[in-house]
Design a protein around this motif. Structure first.
Motif, PDB file in Angstrom:
ATOM      1  N   GLY A  67       0.849  -1.180   0.000  1.00  0.00           N
ATOM      2  CA  GLY A  67       0.000   0.000   0.000  1.00  0.00           C
ATOM      3  C   GLY A  67       0.879   1.222   0.000  1.00  0.00           C
ATOM      4  O   GLY A  67       1.949   1.233   0.586  1.00  0.00           O
ATOM      5  N   ARG A  68       0.441   2.264  -0.671  1.00  0.00           N
ATOM      6  CA  ARG A  68       1.194   3.509  -0.720  1.00  0.00           C
ATOM      7  C   ARG A  68       0.487   4.513   0.175  1.00  0.00           C
ATOM      8  O   ARG A  68      -0.576   5.002  -0.147  1.00  0.00           O
ATOM      9  N   ALA A  69       1.078   4.744   1.352  1.00  0.00           N
ATOM     10  CA  ALA A  69       0.453   5.667   2.284  1.00  0.00           C
ATOM     11  C   ALA A  69       1.382   6.796   2.687  1.00  0.00           C
ATOM     12  O   ALA A  69       0.933   7.796   3.213  1.00  0.00           O
ATOM     13  N   GLY A  70       2.670   6.651   2.459  1.00  0.00           N
ATOM     14  CA  GLY A  70       3.648   7.631   2.911  1.00  0.00           C
ATOM     15  C   GLY A  70       3.692   8.883   2.061  1.00  0.00           C
ATOM     16  O   GLY A  70       3.096   8.961   1.000  1.00  0.00           O
ATOM     17  N   PRO A  96      -2.451   2.185  -4.290  1.00  0.00           N
ATOM     18  CA  PRO A  96      -2.509   3.487  -3.611  1.00  0.00           C
ATOM     19  C   PRO A  96      -3.419   3.451  -2.387  1.00  0.00           C
ATOM     20  O   PRO A  96      -4.404   2.708  -2.354  1.00  0.00           O
ATOM     21  N   ALA A  97      -3.060   4.248  -1.384  1.00  0.00           N
ATOM     22  CA  ALA A  97      -3.876   4.358  -0.176  1.00  0.00           C
ATOM     23  C   ALA A  97      -5.292   4.796  -0.539  1.00  0.00           C
ATOM     24  O   ALA A  97      -5.510   5.528  -1.494  1.00  0.00           O
ATOM     25  N   GLN A  98      -6.224   4.307   0.214  1.00  0.00           N
ATOM     26  CA  GLN A  98      -7.644   4.647   0.072  1.00  0.00           C
ATOM     27  C   GLN A  98      -8.262   4.149  -1.223  1.00  0.00           C
ATOM     28  O   GLN A  98      -9.379   4.517  -1.559  1.00  0.00           O
ATOM     29  N   GLN A  99      -7.539   3.332  -1.960  1.00  0.00           N
ATOM     30  CA  GLN A  99      -8.090   2.771  -3.196  1.00  0.00           C
ATOM     31  C   GLN A  99      -9.063   1.658  -2.825  1.00  0.00           C
ATOM     32  O   GLN A  99      -8.726   0.792  -2.051  1.00  0.00           O
ATOM     33  N   PRO A 100     -10.272   1.686  -3.351  1.00  0.00           N
ATOM     34  CA  PRO A 100     -11.200   0.596  -3.047  1.00  0.00           C
ATOM     35  C   PRO A 100     -10.645  -0.738  -3.540  1.00  0.00           C
ATOM     36  O   PRO A 100      -9.987  -0.793  -4.572  1.00  0.00           O
ATOM     37  N   ILE A 101     -10.890  -1.788  -2.769  1.00  0.00           N
ATOM     38  CA  ILE A 101     -10.429  -3.114  -3.163  1.00  0.00           C
ATOM     39  C   ILE A 101     -11.404  -3.651  -4.200  1.00  0.00           C
ATOM     40  O   ILE A 101     -12.567  -3.916  -3.914  1.00  0.00           O
ATOM     41  N   ALA A 102     -10.929  -3.751  -5.425  1.00  0.00           N
ATOM     42  CA  ALA A 102     -11.754  -4.216  -6.536  1.00  0.00           C
ATOM     43  C   ALA A 102     -10.824  -4.764  -7.611  1.00  0.00           C
ATOM     44  O   ALA A 102      -9.657  -4.386  -7.681  1.00  0.00           O
ATOM     45  N   PRO A 103     -11.332  -5.649  -8.464  1.00  0.00           N
ATOM     46  CA  PRO A 103     -10.482  -6.144  -9.553  1.00  0.00           C
ATOM     47  C   PRO A 103     -10.058  -4.978 -10.448  1.00  0.00           C
ATOM     48  O   PRO A 103     -10.835  -4.075 -10.723  1.00  0.00           O
ATOM     49  N   PRO A 104      -8.808  -4.992 -10.904  1.00  0.00           N
ATOM     50  CA  PRO A 104      -8.348  -3.904 -11.771  1.00  0.00           C
ATOM     51  C   PRO A 104      -8.986  -4.000 -13.154  1.00  0.00           C
ATOM     52  O   PRO A 104      -9.248  -5.089 -13.652  1.00  0.00           O
ATOM     53  N   ARG A 105      -9.257  -2.846 -13.748  1.00  0.00           N
ATOM     54  CA  ARG A 105      -9.751  -2.798 -15.130  1.00  0.00           C
ATOM     55  C   ARG A 105      -8.599  -2.539 -16.090  1.00  0.00           C
ATOM     56  O   ARG A 105      -8.578  -3.039 -17.199  1.00  0.00           O
ATOM     57  N   THR A 106      -7.666  -1.702 -15.635  1.00  0.00           N
ATOM     58  CA  THR A 106      -6.497  -1.361 -16.436  1.00  0.00           C
ATOM     59  C   THR A 106      -5.267  -1.444 -15.552  1.00  0.00           C
ATOM     60  O   THR A 106      -5.272  -0.927 -14.435  1.00  0.00           O
ATOM     61  N   ILE A 107      -4.230  -2.091 -16.052  1.00  0.00           N
ATOM     62  CA  ILE A 107      -2.978  -2.243 -15.319  1.00  0.00           C
ATOM     63  C   ILE A 107      -1.898  -1.484 -16.074  1.00  0.00           C
ATOM     64  O   ILE A 107      -1.694  -1.709 -17.265  1.00  0.00           O
ATOM     65  N   LEU A 108      -1.220  -0.569 -15.394  1.00  0.00           N
ATOM     66  CA  LEU A 108      -0.116   0.183 -15.994  1.00  0.00           C
ATOM     67  C   LEU A 108       1.180  -0.547 -15.677  1.00  0.00           C
ATOM     68  O   LEU A 108       1.528  -0.738 -14.520  1.00  0.00           O
ATOM     69  N   LEU A 109       1.866  -0.980 -16.703  1.00  0.00           N
ATOM     70  CA  LEU A 109       3.139  -1.691 -16.567  1.00  0.00           C
ATOM     71  C   LEU A 109       4.244  -0.777 -17.044  1.00  0.00           C
ATOM     72  O   LEU A 109       4.305  -0.429 -18.229  1.00  0.00           O
TER      73      LEU A 109
END
Length: 184
Positions: A67-70, A96-109
Motif C-alpha cells: 500500500g502507498r500511504a507515505g 494506492p492508499a484509500q483505493q477501493p479493493i476491486a479487480p483492476p480494469r487497467t494495469i499500468l506496466l
C-alpha cells in the motif's frame, strides 16, 4: 515497523502493540471487502526492504503487495514502496492508499526498455486474465529521439498472449512523474 532510531527502543513495546492492532484491523477490513475467509498477517521490525525480502524467502511468497500511504518518494510511489520495488526479490504490486479493493480494469506496466523475459510476466498475465483487465505497457522518455516501437514489444506481445494490451509513452524529465501522468 522500523526501530533504527536510538530513541525508539524504549517505545518499541507500545509501537509493536499498535502495529499489531492496526494490522489486525486491516486484515479484518480486507476480509470483509474481498469476502476472503481468513488472512494470515505478521508485523515485522527492521528496515523495510530487508524485512520484506527475509519474509519472502522464509515463506516462499510469489508477489509482494504494498500500500502507498507515505509522503515520500513521489506523488505516485511512497519512499518505502520505491525501495521495495527497486530491491525486492519478487514482483511488487503497488496499491494506492484509500483505493477501493476491486479487480483492476487497467494495469499500468512501466517499461524501462531493459531486458524482459516472458516468464517474468506470468503473475501479471494471471491477474489481468482473472480480472478481465487490459494492460498499458508504458515508457517515459526525456526526448523524442527514441523509437516509437521498442525491440521488447514482441516479448510483451508473447508474454501477454490473450490479454488486451497496448503500448503508451510519455515525455517527462522524471519517470515517476511521467508514469503518474500516464496513469491519470
Amino acid at each position: 515497523l522500523y526501530t533504527g532510531d536510538p530513541i525508539i527502543p524504549s517505545l518499541t513495546p507500545e509501537l509493536m502493540r499498535r502495529s499489531e492492532e492496526g494490522m489486525m484491523a486491516f486484515a479484518e477490513r480486507f476480509c470483509r471487502a474481498t469476502e476472503v475467509a481468513e488472512v494470515s498477517h505478521t508485523v515485522l521490525s527492521g528496515p523495510v526492504v530487508s524485512a520484506v525480502n527475509d519474509h519472502v524467502r522464509q515463506h516462499g511468497a510469489d508477489i509482494v503487495v504494498m500500500g502507498r500511504a507515505g509522503a515520500g518518494g513521489s506523488a505516485l510511489l511512497g519512499s518505502n514502496t520505491v525501495d521495495v520495488v527497486k530491491h525486492c526479490a519478487v514482483p511488487v504490486l503497488m496499491v494506492p492508499a484509500q483505493q477501493p479493493i476491486a479487480p483492476p480494469r487497467t494495469i499500468l506496466l512501466a517499461d524501462d526498455h531493459d531486458d524482459v523475459r516472458v516468464r517474468d510476466f506470468a503473475m501479471l498475465r494471471t491477474i489481468a486474465l482473472l480480472a478481465d483487465a487490459r494492460v498499458l505497457v508504458a515508457h517515459v522518455m526525456e526526448d523524442d529521439d527514441e523509437p516509437v516501437t521498442h525491440w521488447s514489444a514482441s516479448t510483451y506481445d508473447l508474454a501477454l498472449t490473450g490479454v488486451p494490451h497496448e503500448f503508451v509513452r510519455g515525455h517527462e524529465m522524471d519517470p515517476a512523474d511521467g508514469l503518474q501522468r500516464l496513469a491519470h
